[in-house]
Design a protein around this motif. Sequence first.
Motif, PDB file in Angstrom:
ATOM      1  N   PHE A 298      -5.679  14.373   3.299  1.00 55.79           N
ATOM      2  CA  PHE A 298      -4.925  13.218   3.799  1.00 55.79           C
ATOM      3  C   PHE A 298      -5.677  12.537   4.939  1.00 55.79           C
ATOM      4  O   PHE A 298      -5.851  11.313   4.951  1.00 55.79           O
ATOM      5  CB  PHE A 298      -3.548  13.657   4.270  1.00 55.79           C
ATOM      6  CG  PHE A 298      -2.731  12.540   4.844  1.00 55.79           C
ATOM      7  CD1 PHE A 298      -2.064  11.659   4.016  1.00 55.79           C
ATOM      8  CD2 PHE A 298      -2.642  12.371   6.215  1.00 55.79           C
ATOM      9  CE1 PHE A 298      -1.316  10.612   4.544  1.00 55.79           C
ATOM     10  CE2 PHE A 298      -1.900  11.334   6.752  1.00 55.79           C
ATOM     11  CZ  PHE A 298      -1.235  10.451   5.914  1.00 55.79           C
TER      12      PHE A 298
ATOM     13  N   ALA B  33       0.925   3.940  -2.936  1.00 52.83           N
ATOM     14  CA  ALA B  33       0.619   5.332  -2.607  1.00 52.83           C
ATOM     15  C   ALA B  33       1.731   6.252  -3.097  1.00 52.83           C
ATOM     16  O   ALA B  33       1.459   7.345  -3.612  1.00 52.83           O
ATOM     17  CB  ALA B  33       0.432   5.484  -1.093  1.00 52.83           C
TER      18      ALA B  33
ATOM     19  N   LEU C 116       0.831  -1.206   0.000  1.00 51.76           N
ATOM     20  CA  LEU C 116       0.000   0.000   0.000  1.00 51.76           C
ATOM     21  C   LEU C 116       0.863   1.253   0.000  1.00 51.76           C
ATOM     22  O   LEU C 116       0.562   2.234  -0.693  1.00 51.76           O
ATOM     23  CB  LEU C 116      -0.935   0.006   1.210  1.00 51.76           C
ATOM     24  CG  LEU C 116      -2.190  -0.854   1.120  1.00 51.76           C
ATOM     25  CD1 LEU C 116      -2.998  -0.725   2.402  1.00 51.76           C
ATOM     26  CD2 LEU C 116      -3.048  -0.447  -0.075  1.00 51.76           C
ATOM     27  N   PHE C 117       1.944   1.239   0.778  1.00 55.78           N
ATOM     28  CA  PHE C 117       2.830   2.408   0.826  1.00 55.78           C
ATOM     29  C   PHE C 117       3.468   2.669  -0.538  1.00 55.78           C
ATOM     30  O   PHE C 117       3.522   3.814  -1.001  1.00 55.78           O
ATOM     31  CB  PHE C 117       3.917   2.196   1.884  1.00 55.78           C
ATOM     32  CG  PHE C 117       4.949   3.296   1.904  1.00 55.78           C
ATOM     33  CD1 PHE C 117       4.676   4.507   2.520  1.00 55.78           C
ATOM     34  CD2 PHE C 117       6.181   3.124   1.281  1.00 55.78           C
ATOM     35  CE1 PHE C 117       5.619   5.530   2.520  1.00 55.78           C
ATOM     36  CE2 PHE C 117       7.124   4.140   1.281  1.00 55.78           C
ATOM     37  CZ  PHE C 117       6.843   5.344   1.905  1.00 55.78           C
TER      38      PHE C 117
ATOM     39  N   ALA D 205      -6.112   4.655   1.842  1.00 56.95           N
ATOM     40  CA  ALA D 205      -4.670   4.744   2.068  1.00 56.95           C
ATOM     41  C   ALA D 205      -3.930   5.114   0.784  1.00 56.95           C
ATOM     42  O   ALA D 205      -3.050   5.988   0.786  1.00 56.95           O
ATOM     43  CB  ALA D 205      -4.148   3.418   2.618  1.00 56.95           C
ATOM     44  N   VAL D 206      -4.273   4.464  -0.324  1.00 52.11           N
ATOM     45  CA  VAL D 206      -3.591   4.746  -1.581  1.00 52.11           C
ATOM     46  C   VAL D 206      -4.021   6.091  -2.160  1.00 52.11           C
ATOM     47  O   VAL D 206      -3.194   6.856  -2.681  1.00 52.11           O
ATOM     48  CB  VAL D 206      -3.846   3.609  -2.594  1.00 52.11           C
ATOM     49  CG1 VAL D 206      -3.310   3.974  -3.973  1.00 52.11           C
ATOM     50  CG2 VAL D 206      -3.175   2.326  -2.117  1.00 52.11           C
ATOM     51  N   MET D 207      -5.306   6.396  -2.050  1.00 55.57           N
ATOM     52  CA  MET D 207      -5.777   7.667  -2.601  1.00 55.57           C
ATOM     53  C   MET D 207      -5.384   8.861  -1.741  1.00 55.57           C
ATOM     54  O   MET D 207      -5.533  10.007  -2.166  1.00 55.57           O
ATOM     55  CB  MET D 207      -7.297   7.614  -2.800  1.00 55.57           C
ATOM     56  CG  MET D 207      -7.720   6.634  -3.883  1.00 55.57           C
ATOM     57  SD  MET D 207      -9.509   6.544  -4.160  1.00 55.57           S
ATOM     58  CE  MET D 207      -9.809   8.170  -4.880  1.00 55.57           C
ATOM     59  N   SER D 208      -4.873   8.600  -0.526  1.00 52.00           N
ATOM     60  CA  SER D 208      -4.352   9.708   0.272  1.00 52.00           C
ATOM     61  C   SER D 208      -3.124  10.315  -0.390  1.00 52.00           C
ATOM     62  O   SER D 208      -2.681  11.406  -0.016  1.00 52.00           O
ATOM     63  CB  SER D 208      -4.003   9.231   1.690  1.00 52.00           C
ATOM     64  OG  SER D 208      -2.947   8.286   1.661  1.00 52.00           O
ATOM     65  N   ALA D 209      -2.579   9.607  -1.392  1.00 49.84           N
ATOM     66  CA  ALA D 209      -1.479  10.177  -2.177  1.00 49.84           C
ATOM     67  C   ALA D 209      -1.910  11.476  -2.835  1.00 49.84           C
ATOM     68  O   ALA D 209      -1.094  12.384  -3.045  1.00 49.84           O
ATOM     69  CB  ALA D 209      -1.016   9.177  -3.239  1.00 49.84           C
TER      70      ALA D 209
ATOM     71  N   ASN E 268      -8.093   8.674   4.814  1.00 51.73           N
ATOM     72  CA  ASN E 268      -7.913   7.555   5.725  1.00 51.73           C
ATOM     73  C   ASN E 268      -9.085   7.380   6.679  1.00 51.73           C
ATOM     74  O   ASN E 268      -9.546   6.265   6.928  1.00 51.73           O
ATOM     75  CB  ASN E 268      -6.611   7.742   6.515  1.00 51.73           C
ATOM     76  CG  ASN E 268      -5.381   7.562   5.647  1.00 51.73           C
ATOM     77  OD1 ASN E 268      -4.977   6.453   5.358  1.00 51.73           O
ATOM     78  ND2 ASN E 268      -4.793   8.668   5.204  1.00 51.73           N
TER      79      ASN E 268
ATOM     80  N   ASN F 290       1.360   6.530  -6.755  1.00 53.38           N
ATOM     81  CA  ASN F 290       0.213   7.404  -7.013  1.00 53.38           C
ATOM     82  C   ASN F 290       0.578   8.866  -6.792  1.00 53.38           C
ATOM     83  O   ASN F 290       0.090   9.759  -7.482  1.00 53.38           O
ATOM     84  CB  ASN F 290      -0.954   7.010  -6.104  1.00 53.38           C
ATOM     85  CG  ASN F 290      -2.170   6.582  -6.889  1.00 53.38           C
ATOM     86  OD1 ASN F 290      -2.073   6.269  -8.079  1.00 53.38           O
ATOM     87  ND2 ASN F 290      -3.311   6.545  -6.245  1.00 53.38           N
ATOM     88  N   PHE F 291       1.426   9.114  -5.791  1.00 51.07           N
ATOM     89  CA  PHE F 291       1.851  10.483  -5.500  1.00 51.07           C
ATOM     90  C   PHE F 291       2.515  11.114  -6.716  1.00 51.07           C
ATOM     91  O   PHE F 291       2.174  12.230  -7.134  1.00 51.07           O
ATOM     92  CB  PHE F 291       2.810  10.483  -4.312  1.00 51.07           C
ATOM     93  CG  PHE F 291       3.540  11.778  -4.118  1.00 51.07           C
ATOM     94  CD1 PHE F 291       2.905  12.856  -3.515  1.00 51.07           C
ATOM     95  CD2 PHE F 291       4.856  11.937  -4.546  1.00 51.07           C
ATOM     96  CE1 PHE F 291       3.569  14.064  -3.348  1.00 51.07           C
ATOM     97  CE2 PHE F 291       5.528  13.126  -4.379  1.00 51.07           C
ATOM     98  CZ  PHE F 291       4.884  14.203  -3.775  1.00 51.07           C
TER      99      PHE F 291
END
Length: 400
Positions: A259, A13, A9-10, A135-139, A263, A16-17
């Motif tokens: 952000f 993300a 996931l990190f 979590a991923v879209m928090s990018a 989450n 994605n960032f």
Amino acid sequence: MRSDKKIILFLLAALNFTHILDFMIMMPLGNYLMPYFSIDPREFTYLVGAYTISAAISGFGAAFFVDRFDRKKLLIIAYSGFLLGTLACGLAPSFILLLAARLLAGLFGGLIAAQVLSIISDLFVYEERGKAMGAVMSAFAVASTLGVPFALYLSNLISWHAPFILVAVLGLILIPLLMRYIPVMDAHVRNREEGGKALEALSQVLRSRQQMLALLFSALIMMGHFLIIPFINPFMEYNLGFSRSQTPMIYLVGGIASFFAANILGRVADRFGKLPVFTICVLLSLFFVFSLTHLSPIPFVFVLLMFAAWFILSTGRGVTAQAMISNVVKPEQRGSFMSFNSSLQQVGTTIASVAAGQIVIQGKEGQILRYGWLGYGSILILLIALLLARYLFGKTERKQ
């Protein structure tokens, strides 16, 4: 959640960032690029639309073959091509070459989002998918919080070329980590029936009313969101008088809010239902869409608070929408469907960006006129999307 899934996931993300930052930075660069290349708002939206229409075409074409291959390999190939296009943007000396570079970046970028969403959907069950998507879209939030303000700072300090070169460098660092930690993702290939035809992916969508409506819903969400985004920065500077040193704060504050929203609202959606959270976010966001597109000069702190609220609600819409959309197909069809989904999202973004450029005009002193019209259009589109979501996903939510 297992540690290996957290690492994946990190990394997704982080990917994605860079992917989102490349797309997002083009929009606030409007008041840099228009005077640099001596172009008008309509021509500027061509730069925004070039990426999205190219991504839409590649995403549509990829849908016919992506489920025949390992998702990891496709992701690495697409990401490498995307970084090449982004580097070309950073080196482009003219409007035409920048336009061509955006087309190249979009050609590969259109493949990335579908693979990321497919990997998440394969790894996480629906009941956990809101948290994973969040979590991923928090990018998006990190790109807004850190990426866009820093990119604008680099544009002020060096030139508008610098942010694109930065994205390319960050991506090159990330590729070896993706290759090492993301596992082979080919279970969908093994479960797929042999001898499937290339057009089977499209025929499956066309035979399913639910899938077609889900794709329409996805496009509408993007249209409603991106109709007002391309001219936020020019409107803040030319109409309201805020300086270029102030406007990056919009993305900083909004990104911080997004952000936490991505989450927190992802977890809330897993617990209380994706559709109820989506509904609340859409309805509350309508007020801010209207307010932000009809702003008169007010203290900048109030502008920041309004954008923070709008970013929170927009993030909640996006996380819950993608979680619901991901559940309308089986895993062995998910890559193809998500490629269609990514393609339709890009089409929606392209239509919104080009329409915005056709609607707004510049006054004699550079001010953006008819921005309020974009607000009315966004509200109408989001209301249609909400009605479609209530019809399309109501039964799915009740089954959970």
